[in-house]
Write a protein that holds these residues in place. Structure first.
Motif, short mmCIF file in Angstrom:
data_model
loop_
_atom_site.label_atom_id
_atom_site.label_comp_id
_atom_site.label_asym_id
_atom_site.label_seq_id
_atom_site.Cartn_x
_atom_site.Cartn_y
_atom_site.Cartn_z
N TYR A 124 7.98 0.66 -7.13
CA TYR A 124 7.42 1.09 -8.40
C TYR A 124 6.90 2.51 -8.29
O TYR A 124 6.40 2.91 -7.24
CB TYR A 124 6.28 0.15 -8.84
N THR A 125 7.02 3.27 -9.39
CA THR A 125 6.53 4.65 -9.42
C THR A 125 5.01 4.65 -9.45
O THR A 125 4.38 3.60 -9.59
CB THR A 125 7.04 5.38 -10.67
N LYS A 126 4.44 5.85 -9.37
CA LYS A 126 2.99 5.95 -9.43
C LYS A 126 2.44 5.54 -10.80
O LYS A 126 1.26 5.30 -10.95
CB LYS A 126 2.54 7.36 -9.08
N TYR A 127 3.32 5.44 -11.80
CA TYR A 127 2.92 4.99 -13.13
C TYR A 127 3.10 3.48 -13.31
O TYR A 127 2.82 2.95 -14.38
CB TYR A 127 3.71 5.74 -14.21
N GLY A 128 3.59 2.80 -12.28
CA GLY A 128 3.75 1.35 -12.34
C GLY A 128 5.06 0.88 -12.90
O GLY A 128 5.23 -0.30 -13.20
N LYS A 129 6.03 1.77 -13.06
CA LYS A 129 7.34 1.40 -13.61
C LYS A 129 8.33 1.18 -12.47
O LYS A 129 8.34 1.93 -11.50
CB LYS A 129 7.83 2.52 -14.53
N GLU A 130 9.18 0.16 -12.59
CA GLU A 130 10.15 -0.18 -11.55
C GLU A 130 11.14 0.97 -11.31
O GLU A 130 11.64 1.57 -12.26
CB GLU A 130 10.91 -1.45 -11.93
N VAL A 156 4.83 2.37 -4.84
CA VAL A 156 4.40 1.07 -4.34
C VAL A 156 5.64 0.23 -4.03
O VAL A 156 6.56 0.14 -4.83
CB VAL A 156 3.54 0.34 -5.41
N THR A 157 5.64 -0.39 -2.84
CA THR A 157 6.69 -1.33 -2.46
C THR A 157 6.05 -2.70 -2.33
O THR A 157 5.03 -2.85 -1.65
CB THR A 157 7.34 -0.93 -1.13
N MET A 179 -3.02 2.39 -14.57
CA MET A 179 -3.26 1.83 -13.26
C MET A 179 -3.01 2.91 -12.22
O MET A 179 -1.96 3.56 -12.23
CB MET A 179 -2.31 0.64 -13.04
N ASN A 180 -3.97 3.09 -11.35
CA ASN A 180 -3.84 4.09 -10.29
C ASN A 180 -3.29 3.40 -9.05
O ASN A 180 -3.99 2.65 -8.37
CB ASN A 180 -5.20 4.73 -10.00
N THR A 181 -2.02 3.64 -8.76
CA THR A 181 -1.37 2.97 -7.63
C THR A 181 -1.89 3.47 -6.29
O THR A 181 -1.73 2.79 -5.29
CB THR A 181 0.16 3.14 -7.69
N VAL A 194 2.13 1.41 0.25
CA VAL A 194 1.85 2.43 -0.77
C VAL A 194 2.04 3.78 -0.11
O VAL A 194 1.41 4.08 0.90
CB VAL A 194 0.42 2.31 -1.33
N SER A 195 2.93 4.61 -0.68
CA SER A 195 3.19 5.93 -0.10
C SER A 195 2.09 6.91 -0.52
O SER A 195 1.29 6.62 -1.42
CB SER A 195 4.55 6.45 -0.54
#
Length: 148
Positions: free
Chosen positions: A47-53, A39-40, A1-3, A33-34
């Motif tokens: 969440y990181t850019k990889y989608g992990k909390e 992602v907030t 997933m591309n955040t 999204v930074s």
């Protein structure tokens, strides 16, 4: 997933787990999204850019598609409904009625003992007494038919 493709206000799935503990996922909304892809969500979770909390204690949650989150939520609802049906079947069975009667009788007996001044001690003798009373009542109930 591309955040980096996410925008504030987008709906996103948050996956918790799908294993022996059960099934859990929710749908949340992206707040920010930074530039680096952090992602907030509206809930405040990042969440990181990889989608992990970020900063998870224990198992981290992961971002997922809304379709996956919806499927997990439906699976959880089906599991809950199945558990409720099994419990209702158990309670209406003779074994379930026997166990419920024994548990109610044990609670009443312990409550009466507590009201008269006997309390559970440090060694846990009251717990042993509870199990003995329950065994006696279950044995009696299994040997005798209900009066109804």
């Amino acid at each position: 997933m591309n955040t980096l493709e996410l925008k504030p206000g987008d709906k996103i799935g948050v996956f918790f787990y799908d294993d022996k503990r059960g099934t859990k996922a929710i749908i949340d909304e992206v707040e920010q999204v930074s530039a680096t892809g952090i992602v907030t969500l509206k809930s405040g979770t990042r969440y990181t850019k990889y989608g992990k909390e970020v900063g998870a204690l224990g198992d981290p949650t992961h971002l997922c598609t809304i379709e996956k989150a919806t499927a997990v939520i439906e699976k959880a609802a089906q599991r809950q409904q199945q558990k409720e049906e099994e419990y209702k079947a158990y309670i209406t069975s003779p074994e379930g009625k026997r166990d419920k009667a024994a548990a109610s009788a044990v609670q009443a007996a312990i409550k009466a003992l507590n009201q008269c001044g006997w309390y559970a001690d440090v060694d846990g003798h009251m717990d042993a007494m509870e199990s003995e009373i329950e065994e006696i009542i279950k044995k009696y109930v299994s040997e005798h038919e209900p009066i109804n």
